[in-house]
Design a protein around this motif. Structure first.
Motif, PDB file in Angstrom:
ATOM      1  N   UNK A 165     -14.012  57.523  61.961  1.00 50.38           N
ATOM      2  CA  UNK A 165     -14.687  56.956  61.349  1.00 50.38           C
ATOM      3  C   UNK A 165     -15.522  57.638  60.145  1.00 50.38           C
ATOM      4  N   UNK A 166     -15.790  58.908  60.504  1.00 52.84           N
ATOM      5  CA  UNK A 166     -16.228  59.918  59.480  1.00 52.84           C
ATOM      6  C   UNK A 166     -15.250  60.034  58.517  1.00 52.84           C
ATOM      7  N   UNK A 167     -14.185  60.460  58.907  1.00 50.33           N
ATOM      8  CA  UNK A 167     -12.960  60.859  57.820  1.00 50.33           C
ATOM      9  C   UNK A 167     -12.618  59.531  57.061  1.00 50.33           C
ATOM     10  N   UNK A 168     -12.335  58.372  57.630  1.00 57.36           N
ATOM     11  CA  UNK A 168     -12.193  57.134  56.711  1.00 57.36           C
ATOM     12  C   UNK A 168     -13.319  56.884  55.948  1.00 57.36           C
ATOM     13  N   UNK A 169     -14.554  56.901  56.442  1.00 56.25           N
ATOM     14  CA  UNK A 169     -15.810  56.598  55.533  1.00 56.25           C
ATOM     15  C   UNK A 169     -15.916  57.615  54.355  1.00 56.25           C
ATOM     16  N   UNK A 170     -15.556  58.687  54.538  1.00 58.58           N
ATOM     17  CA  UNK A 170     -15.689  59.721  53.557  1.00 58.58           C
ATOM     18  C   UNK A 170     -14.725  59.573  52.591  1.00 58.58           C
ATOM     19  N   UNK A 171     -13.418  59.344  52.803  1.00 57.71           N
ATOM     20  CA  UNK A 171     -12.461  59.149  52.113  1.00 57.71           C
ATOM     21  C   UNK A 171     -12.411  57.865  51.367  1.00 57.71           C
ATOM     22  N   UNK A 172     -12.771  56.958  51.948  1.00 53.36           N
ATOM     23  CA  UNK A 172     -12.919  55.596  51.285  1.00 53.36           C
ATOM     24  C   UNK A 172     -14.102  55.395  50.423  1.00 53.36           C
ATOM     25  N   UNK A 173     -15.156  56.239  50.739  1.00 61.47           N
ATOM     26  CA  UNK A 173     -16.237  56.412  49.635  1.00 61.47           C
ATOM     27  C   UNK A 173     -16.011  57.236  48.561  1.00 61.47           C
ATOM     28  N   UNK A 174     -15.152  58.487  48.757  1.00 59.98           N
ATOM     29  CA  UNK A 174     -14.916  59.039  47.642  1.00 59.98           C
ATOM     30  C   UNK A 174     -14.051  58.268  46.625  1.00 59.98           C
ATOM     31  N   UNK A 175     -12.998  57.652  47.186  1.00 57.43           N
ATOM     32  CA  UNK A 175     -11.997  56.714  46.450  1.00 57.43           C
ATOM     33  C   UNK A 175     -12.976  55.553  45.664  1.00 57.43           C
ATOM     34  N   UNK A 176     -13.647  55.104  46.452  1.00 58.19           N
ATOM     35  CA  UNK A 176     -14.570  53.854  45.539  1.00 58.19           C
ATOM     36  C   UNK A 176     -15.352  54.643  44.422  1.00 58.19           C
ATOM     37  N   UNK A 177     -16.007  55.587  44.782  1.00 61.10           N
ATOM     38  CA  UNK A 177     -16.878  56.166  43.734  1.00 61.10           C
ATOM     39  C   UNK A 177     -16.130  56.600  42.674  1.00 61.10           C
TER      40      UNK A 177
ATOM     41  N   UNK B  53     -14.745  49.582  53.705  1.00 64.65           N
ATOM     42  CA  UNK B  53     -15.936  50.607  54.133  1.00 64.65           C
ATOM     43  C   UNK B  53     -17.086  49.841  54.836  1.00 64.65           C
ATOM     44  N   UNK B  54     -17.255  48.714  54.563  1.00 60.51           N
ATOM     45  CA  UNK B  54     -18.340  47.651  55.110  1.00 60.51           C
ATOM     46  C   UNK B  54     -17.928  47.246  56.520  1.00 60.51           C
ATOM     47  N   UNK B  55     -16.494  47.207  56.948  1.00 62.33           N
ATOM     48  CA  UNK B  55     -16.273  46.640  58.035  1.00 62.33           C
ATOM     49  C   UNK B  55     -15.466  47.645  59.042  1.00 62.33           C
ATOM     50  N   UNK B  56     -15.754  49.008  58.977  1.00 63.51           N
ATOM     51  CA  UNK B  56     -15.166  49.841  59.573  1.00 63.51           C
ATOM     52  C   UNK B  56     -15.524  49.669  61.047  1.00 63.51           C
ATOM     53  N   UNK B  57     -16.812  49.573  61.310  1.00 62.21           N
ATOM     54  CA  UNK B  57     -17.120  49.130  62.765  1.00 62.21           C
ATOM     55  C   UNK B  57     -16.157  47.938  63.422  1.00 62.21           C
ATOM     56  N   UNK B  58     -16.030  46.933  62.724  1.00 64.38           N
ATOM     57  CA  UNK B  58     -15.246  45.921  63.046  1.00 64.38           C
ATOM     58  C   UNK B  58     -13.936  46.299  63.573  1.00 64.38           C
ATOM     59  N   UNK B  59     -13.225  47.136  62.759  1.00 63.48           N
ATOM     60  CA  UNK B  59     -11.933  47.832  62.922  1.00 63.48           C
ATOM     61  C   UNK B  59     -11.950  48.783  64.422  1.00 63.48           C
TER      62      UNK B  59
ATOM     63  N   UNK C 136      -6.575  46.990  59.748  1.00 63.61           N
ATOM     64  CA  UNK C 136      -7.093  47.466  58.408  1.00 63.61           C
ATOM     65  C   UNK C 136      -6.995  46.505  57.259  1.00 63.61           C
ATOM     66  N   UNK C 137      -5.535  46.192  57.384  1.00 63.19           N
ATOM     67  CA  UNK C 137      -4.736  45.165  56.314  1.00 63.19           C
ATOM     68  C   UNK C 137      -5.489  43.776  56.343  1.00 63.19           C
ATOM     69  N   UNK C 138      -5.633  43.398  57.667  1.00 60.96           N
ATOM     70  CA  UNK C 138      -6.353  42.054  57.708  1.00 60.96           C
ATOM     71  C   UNK C 138      -7.703  42.137  57.342  1.00 60.96           C
ATOM     72  N   UNK C 139      -8.493  43.189  57.617  1.00 62.91           N
ATOM     73  CA  UNK C 139      -9.806  43.202  57.200  1.00 62.91           C
ATOM     74  C   UNK C 139     -10.022  43.312  55.651  1.00 62.91           C
ATOM     75  N   UNK C 140      -9.279  43.920  55.163  1.00 71.92           N
ATOM     76  CA  UNK C 140      -9.267  44.181  53.554  1.00 71.92           C
ATOM     77  C   UNK C 140      -8.538  42.854  52.780  1.00 71.92           C
ATOM     78  N   UNK C 141      -7.854  41.994  53.629  1.00 70.04           N
ATOM     79  CA  UNK C 141      -7.146  40.955  52.821  1.00 70.04           C
ATOM     80  C   UNK C 141      -8.315  39.627  52.722  1.00 70.04           C
ATOM     81  N   UNK C 142      -9.320  39.877  53.569  1.00 72.95           N
ATOM     82  CA  UNK C 142     -10.352  39.118  53.534  1.00 72.95           C
ATOM     83  C   UNK C 142     -11.210  39.021  52.334  1.00 72.95           C
ATOM     84  N   UNK C 143     -11.167  40.189  51.602  1.00 74.57           N
ATOM     85  CA  UNK C 143     -12.020  40.535  50.280  1.00 74.57           C
ATOM     86  C   UNK C 143     -11.672  39.588  49.222  1.00 74.57           C
TER      87      UNK C 143
END
Length: 109
Positions: free
Chosen positions: A14-26, A49-55, A102-109
């Protein structure tokens, strides 16, 4: 409870992905501001990033531990099989299920 030397697998990934996604988004936001480019994959990154807990709430600890070995420690499938005793197709199946979710979550965007 099984303990891993790098912490609870859910927390590590979670921390790794949150950090990676955050840096990529920034990075993408900064690029957009500087160049006026279109949003590209930024909405998808923010959605995941907003739905990591769901994942992670839908994935078992052993699968997340395998994900840690493959993508946090960057081990090959062969090395992961040695460390876990799982067969290559089991490792691929476990990580594939998480990636599919993860792909299912982001495809809802």
């Amino acid at each position: 409870m099984v303990r891993y030397y790098w912490g609870r697998p859910q927390d590590v990934v979670r921390r790794y992905l949150r950090g990676t996604l955050y840096l990529s988004a920034q990075s993408r936001k900064s690029y957009i501001e500087k160049t006026g480019a279109d949003l590209g994959n930024l909405p998808r990154l923010l959605k995941l990033l907003d739905n990591l807990d769901e994942l992670f709430d839908s994935v078992d600890t052993d699968s997340i531990a395998v994900l840690c070995l493959r993508y946090v420690e960057l081990l090959s499938i062969a090395e992961t099989t040695k460390r876990t005793g799982l067969l290559a197709y089991q490792i691929t199946a476990k990580t594939g299920k998480i990636m599919k979710k993860a792909k299912e979550i982001i495809s809802k965007a």
